[in-house]
Structure formats: structure tokens, C-alpha cells
Design an enzyme around this catalytic site. Structure first.
Site, short mmCIF file in Angstrom:
data_model
loop_
_atom_site.label_atom_id
_atom_site.label_comp_id
_atom_site.label_asym_id
_atom_site.label_seq_id
_atom_site.Cartn_x
_atom_site.Cartn_y
_atom_site.Cartn_z
N ILE A 143 0.86 -1.05 0.09
CA ILE A 143 -0.04 -0.06 0.25
C ILE A 143 0.91 1.20 0.08
CG2 ILE A 143 -1.73 1.21 1.64
CD1 ILE A 143 -2.73 -1.86 2.26
N ASP A 144 2.01 1.25 0.64
CA ASP A 144 2.88 2.41 0.82
C ASP A 144 3.50 2.72 -0.64
OD1 ASP A 144 3.77 4.30 2.52
OD2 ASP A 144 5.23 3.31 3.48
#
Length: 669
Positions: free
Chosen positions: A408-409
Site C-alpha cells: 500500500i505504501d
């Protein structure tokens, strides 16, 4: 609603580029007095840094800095080769040279620069040097073994260290926690099923269930009596935890699993191990690795070897070859093993840094980087789909090859990077960003935050297992990841989306009493605060908001006398270290990014921080940073990302010179 650079609706508009190929300054820069020495120093430093970073770009478009961790990677690589019988003199000598060179004056090995000696790391390093031919009575070895005994010996080390020793009969398998392969059959709703673990733990635990069931012992090339307080009783009895406690309950569960190991039905156990093997093989990446990280690859190779896969089997051959790609051979002949490689992460951060420093959006280096990132988009489901089966794939991973575990990052930061570049195929770029945004939104946890790899990976049970005594094994939402996602969503015109607002509320609730935010993936509160404040202001919080003012006050209160910022890794364990440590380029930049987004460009704190960055830069445009500012597991596993010292200072300098990268500016009140 604002518009994208091609006129389509949805995203904020990046700063316009000037005819000279650099970005136009923000409107209020004409008030800056001519001859401002701080601004001039910042411009010189940024110019040198841009040239340095451009020179470091690979011909294919990506950047990758060395990823330093600790010598357990190197020690376990030698132990693996010994176990498989594939050791060679050159590799052993080079690994021994590197491990020997990392030993501290007191005979120990630490897990980060200038950190304290760490028992398990010191034990593994010592054993590796014995494999490399170092005699136990050599001064440096005697110093190490004496320190090990003084700190509890092998019996006090972590489970993973004792597993490696058990592979050679230096420790008893019966004295290790049990991990049955039958857990592969637990449904996803059942406690302690494999999807209750974070992806990095899951990839390690599945192969270790096979190792735990097989309990192999290879002939030991030497004894290790010198690492026990009492060689006659290497594992003295310990008082059990109270039965009514969680620790006591899980200790009793472990005893029951040991009994089960002796009576496990052979057919069921064989079926479970075969299912584990299929699970492992299905997740092998195209480059032969597993998850793009070294530990799961090591244990997967061992597990498959124990199940009869010989060294010439394509899966094994590719796996061993992938491990060789983690090796960095230094000019002095030493060989260092990276735990992981970070090209996607490094490339998106470098792209952001160069764009924010004024490089034109259509600069060839940025276009090449964007094209490479677009080619790295992940278009198939992975393990994340177990919790989100209806979510369409999208996004990016951290490594060269890791299609099963996009994160996600990276997805948030890649979208922010791509939004800064003008590529020829605009439709391709917009499609990739849209898919990444959709995937990130779908990976929001039910509390409103975002974890790194999975949604709602918050079970309280995995961390309580006696087996899991090292690092984090679950992936709950964190402030730094959530901050990056919120910032990306705001840039994409979704600041008022209910899901973004839930993320903002989650961040506000997570703020510490000091005004800082905890840093899960970077050290520590400076990283968390540097990630969150730009996100909150991008999402529309005025700089006068009390959360922003408290963050500014905290950052100003922990600024070092030299003008920089630093935070020691011990801040994860000891409150006295929070916000304190030797000034580093990356941590100084994180603090500046927060202060600049909070409207503090003209403040004394920003002026001193920018001056520190400019004055500590090397003549070649780079910065030195021996300190570890990256986090794998808070305290337990620390990382020195060698590119952090370049990309974050350049980003901070660029925003100091040119202002925030997206319109409208974030200076409202």
C-alpha cells in the site's frame, strides 16, 4: 473539483514548469529578499544533489541504494550453504571478512550503527566465523563467546537462532516451540490461520512448519560448548507463566502441540507438508525468490530440500540463484547480503525528489523512471485477495519481483511520483494511477487506517505464540502508511471522499500527547510526523489546526543544537530517546517536510534545518549517513536505506525553494 495536467477531472495540478525546464516558484517568493544566503545555499545544494542523483540512475530508469541490515543475513547464508553442502571457499572467505569487520570493540555485533550488542546476532555471527575457520581461542572469538555466556548463552537467544543451531544438533528440537504444518488447513476465519500473520511472517512460517515437522540434523563440524553457561545443562528449566495469563495459555498450547508431534497421523502430516510445498511453490516469483526478501527464500529452499527437491530441480535452482542476487561484493573483497532490495521504493522517491527540486516534468530521466514504474504495475491478485476477494488488482510492490505482495505504501508513493511526470502515453499513466488508487481504497482497514500489505491484519494471537519472539508478525494500520495514502488521495482529488476523511480521523486519533506520530516503517516519531503532517494539510486541514500546531511545536522542541534532527532507534524501547539522536540528513529532511507543509517556511527552525543540510553536503552532492533510519520491525530489525540520505534532503530543499508541489498551495489558515 481540480483537474489533472491533461485536463481530465480528479487530481490536483502540479506546479507549472518554466521555459528553462525548472519549476516556477510559488507566488509569494517575490517577497524573498535578493541575496538571501539560506536560499542561495539551498539552491546550490539542490543543484549538486540533482546532478548526483541523475548520475546514479540505472540505464533502465530505476534507482536502487544498498539496503544494509545486520550480519544475521550473512551468517544465515553461510549456515544455509553448510546445511545444503554447497559452501565454497571464496564465498565463505568473503562473508567471514564482512562479518569480522562488523564486530564491535566489546566482541559483540549490533543490529544498527552504534547500537548495543545483541545476543542472537552475536551468536549467529560467532557461529558463522567458526564456519569460516576462525578458532574459538582467537582473541576476537573468545571476547565474543565470553560476552555471549555473560548474557545468558544460547538458551537466552531468540527462537530463530536456536532453529539454525538445531539444524546441526547444537540445540534440541524438543526444546523449541512447535509449529505444525497442519495449520495450513486452518480456515481463514479460524484463529492463528496463516493469513492472520503479516505477509513477511506468513512466507517464513509456512516453510518453517515443514522444517519443524522434519526436524533435520546435519553433522556438526564442531562443538559449541563455549556458548553455553553450563554445557551439561544448556537449556535450564524456567518457571512457567501463570496458567490464567495469555503467556501461560500459549505455553500450554505449545506443550499440547509437542505431544501432537509425537502422535500426528502420518497420512495427515504428509498431506499437510505437501500442501505447504504447493503453497510455497505457487508463490515463487519469476526471479526465483519468495516475496523479494531473503528470509522466506532461505527457509523455503530448506523446506523443499527436506521434501525431496534436489539441487537441480528448477524450483531449487532458481531459488538458490535468487539468493545470490542479494549479495553485494565490495571492493575490498567482502560480501554483504541484503535482506531485500528496494528499486520501486527508491525510484518513486527519487522521482519525487527530482521533480520537487525543479526538474521539468518531461525531463528524460523522469520520463524513463515513470516508464519503468508503469511496467512494474501488478495486474494479478495476490495473497491480499484472501481478505479482499472482490477487489480488482493494481498497485506496486517494493522490489524488482514480488507480484504476490504489492504494498500500500509503495502504491501511494508511486502514484504521487507518476503524477509529477509528463509521459507520452498519458492514457497509460492515468489508467495505472486509477487502478492503484482503487486498490489502495479497497485495502483500507475497517478502523479507517491502512497497513502495509493486508487489510485488517490485526489478530492479537500471532504475537503471543512462543515461536514468535522476534519482531512484528502482524500488519496493523500505521500512521506513516496511512499518511502517505491520505496524501495521495488528496492529490487525486479525493480529499472529501468519505474514505479519505476516515483516514484523516484515524490519523488525528493516533497523534501522541507530545504532538508527534509513531513511525512504524521509519525511525521513528520524526518519520511518522514527517509523513502525517503533509498528508493532513494536503487533505485540507488548515495549518492553524491544533493537531498541526502541536506537531510543529514538538518538532521545534526536538531540533538539535546544530540545526538538524535525529532520532536513535532506541526510541522504540526507551522514552528518553524519542526525538533525540545525532542529526541525520534523512531525519532532518522529514522534519523539514512537515514544517514546510505546515506553513513554517520563514521560521527559524526551517532556516536552521536547511542550513544544516546545505553545510553537511559533500562536494559531490551526496550526504553521509551511517545511522540506520529505516525500520523493518521496530527495534528488532533496522535498515539503512542508502538512498534515503539523497532523496529526502533533495525533496526538502526543493520544497523550500519552490514551495509545495501541487496546487492549491497548503498555506491556508
Amino acid at each position: 473539483m481540480t483537474a489533472t495536467t491533461d485536463g481530465s477531472p480528479g487530481a490536483m495540478e502540479p506546479r507549472a514548469a518554466s521555459a528553462a525546464g525548472t519549476s516556477a516558484p510559488i507566488e509569494n517568493t517575490e517577497t524573498i529578499l535578493a541575496g538571501d544566503p539560506v536560499r542561495e545555499a539551498a539552491e546550490r545544494a539542490a543543484g549538486r544533489s540533482v546532478e548526483y542523483l541523475l548520475e546514479a540512475q540505472d540505464a533502465q530508469g530505476w534507482w536502487k541504494g544498498d539496503l544494509e541490515t545486520n550480519v544475521t543475513m550473512d551468517a544465515e547464508d553461510l549456515l544455509l550453504r553448510q546445511f545444503l553442502g554447497i559452501q565454497d571457499e571464496r564465498t565463505t572467505r568473503a562473508a567471514g571478512q564482512f562479518i569480522r569487520g562488523e564486530q564491535r570493540a566489546d566482541g559483540t555485533w549490533a543490529t544498527f550503527f552504534e547500537g548495543p550488542g545483541e545476543l542472537s546476532t552475536t551468536i549467529e555471527a560467532y557461529v558463522a566465523l567458526r564456519l569460516a575457520g576462525d578458532a574459538p581461542d582467537a582473541p576476537h572469538m573468545a571476547l565474543a563467546s565470553g560476552w555471549i555466556r555473560a548474557h545468558g548463552g544460547v538458551a537466552a537467544s531468540r527462537v530463530f537462532t536456536r532453529i539454525w543451531l538445531a539444524l546441526f544438533g547444537w540445540w534440541k528440537w524438543d526444546d523449541l516451540p512447535e509449529l505444525p504444518p497442519e495449520m495450513i488447513f486452518l480456515p481463514k476465519w479460524f484463529p492463528l490461520n496463516i493469513y492472520d500473520f503479516g505477509c513477511w511472517a506468513r512466507q517464513t512460517i509456512v516453510p518453517l512448519t515443514v522444517v519443524s515437522a522434519k526436524r533435520p540434523v546435519r553433522p556438526a563440524p564442531f562443538a559449541l560448548d563455549e556458548l553455553h553457561i553450563d554445557p551439561e545443562d544448556p537449556n535450564p528449566a524456567k518457571s512457567p507463566a501463570p496458567l490464567v495469563s495469555w503467556d501461560g495459555a500459549f505455553q500450554h498450547l505449545d506443550r499440547a502441540l509437542h505431544i501432537y508431534h509425537r502422535f500426528a497421523p502420518r497420512r495427515l502430516r504428509g498431506t499437510a507438508m505437501n500442501a505447504a510445498a504447493r503453497w510455497i511453490i505457487e508463490r515463487q516469483e519469476n526471479d526465483g525468490c519468495w516475496g523479494g526478501i531473503q528470509p522466506p527464500a532461505v527457509y523455503s529452499v530448506i523446506a523443499l530440500h527436506l521434501l525431496g527437491y534436489d539441487m537441480d530441480h528448477p524450483v531449487m535452482r532458481a531459488g538458490l540463484q535468487s539468493l545470490d542476487r542479494f549479495a553485494i561484493w565490495r571492493e575490498d573483497g567482502a560480501r554483504m547480503i541484503e535482506a531485500c532490495q528496494s528499486p520501486v521504493w527508491d525510484t518513486c522517491l527519487a522521482t519525487i525528489a527530482l521533480a520537487d527540486a525543479g526538474l521539468s516534468p518531461d525531463h528524460p530521466a523522469l520520463v524513463k523512471a515513470a516508464e519503468w514504474m508503469l511496467a512494474e504495475e501488478i495486474d494479478r491478485p495476490g495473497d491480499w485477495a484472501v481478505r479482499r476477494p472482490q477487489l480488482a488488482p493494481g498497485g506496486w510492490a517494493f522490489e524488482f519481483h514480488n507480484d504476490n505482495y504489492p504494498d500500500i505504501d509503495d502504491t501511494a508513493e508511486v502514484a504521487l511520483a507518476l503524477r509529477r511526470v509528463r509521459v507520452p502515453d498519458r492514457a497509460r499513466l492515468e489508467g495505472a494511477i486509477a487502478r492503484g488508487v482503487r486498490w489502495n481504497l479497497g485495502m483500507q482497514s475497517k478502523d479507517g487506517g491502512w497497513g502495509a500489505f493486508d487489510a485488517d491484519n490485526t489478530s492479537p494471537f500471532p504475537n503471543r505464540l512462543p515461536f514468535c519472539d522476534f519482531g512484528e508478525v502482524i500488519d496493523p494500520p500505521s500512521a506513516d502508511v496511512t499518511g502517505h495514502v491520505v496524501e495521495m488521495l488528496a492529490v487525486e482529488g479525493k480529499a472529501h471522499d468519505p474514505r479519505t476523511r476516515r483516514g484523516v480521523e484515524w490519523l488525528l486519533a493516533e497523534q501522541e500527547a507530545t504532538g508527534a506520530w509513531f513511525g512504524r516503517w521509519g525511525v521513528n516519531y520524526i518519520y511518522g510526523t514527517g509523513s502525517v503532517v503533509p498528508a493532513l494539510t494536503a487533505a485540507g486541514l488548515p495549518v492553524s489546526h491544533q493537531a498541526i500546531r502541536r506537531a510543529v511545536s514538538w518538532l521545534e522542541s526536538v531540533q538539535n543544537d546544530d540545526g538538524g534532527w535525529g532520532e536513535d532507534l532506541r526510541s522504540y524501547k526507551e522514552e528518553a530517546w524519542i526525538g533525540h539522536g545525532a542529526s541525520t540528513p534523512s531525519q532532518t529532511a522529514w522534519a523539514l517536510l512537515a514544517l514546510l507543509s505546515a506553513g513554517e517556511r520563514e521560521s527559524k527552525a526551517v532556516e536552521r534545518g536547511v542550513t544544516w543540510l546545505a553545510s553537511t553536503q559533500r562536494p559531490d552532492g551526496a550526504w553521509d549517513e551511517p545511522y540506520f533510519t529505516g525500520t523493518g520491525f521496530p527495534w528488532d530489525f533496522s535498515i539503512n536505506y542508502n538512498l534515503y540520505r539523497q532523496v529526502f534532503p533533495l525533496t526538502a530543499l526543493g520544497r523550500y525553494i519552490h514551495g509545495e508541489p501541487f496546487a492549491p498551495t497548503r498555506q491556508g489558515s
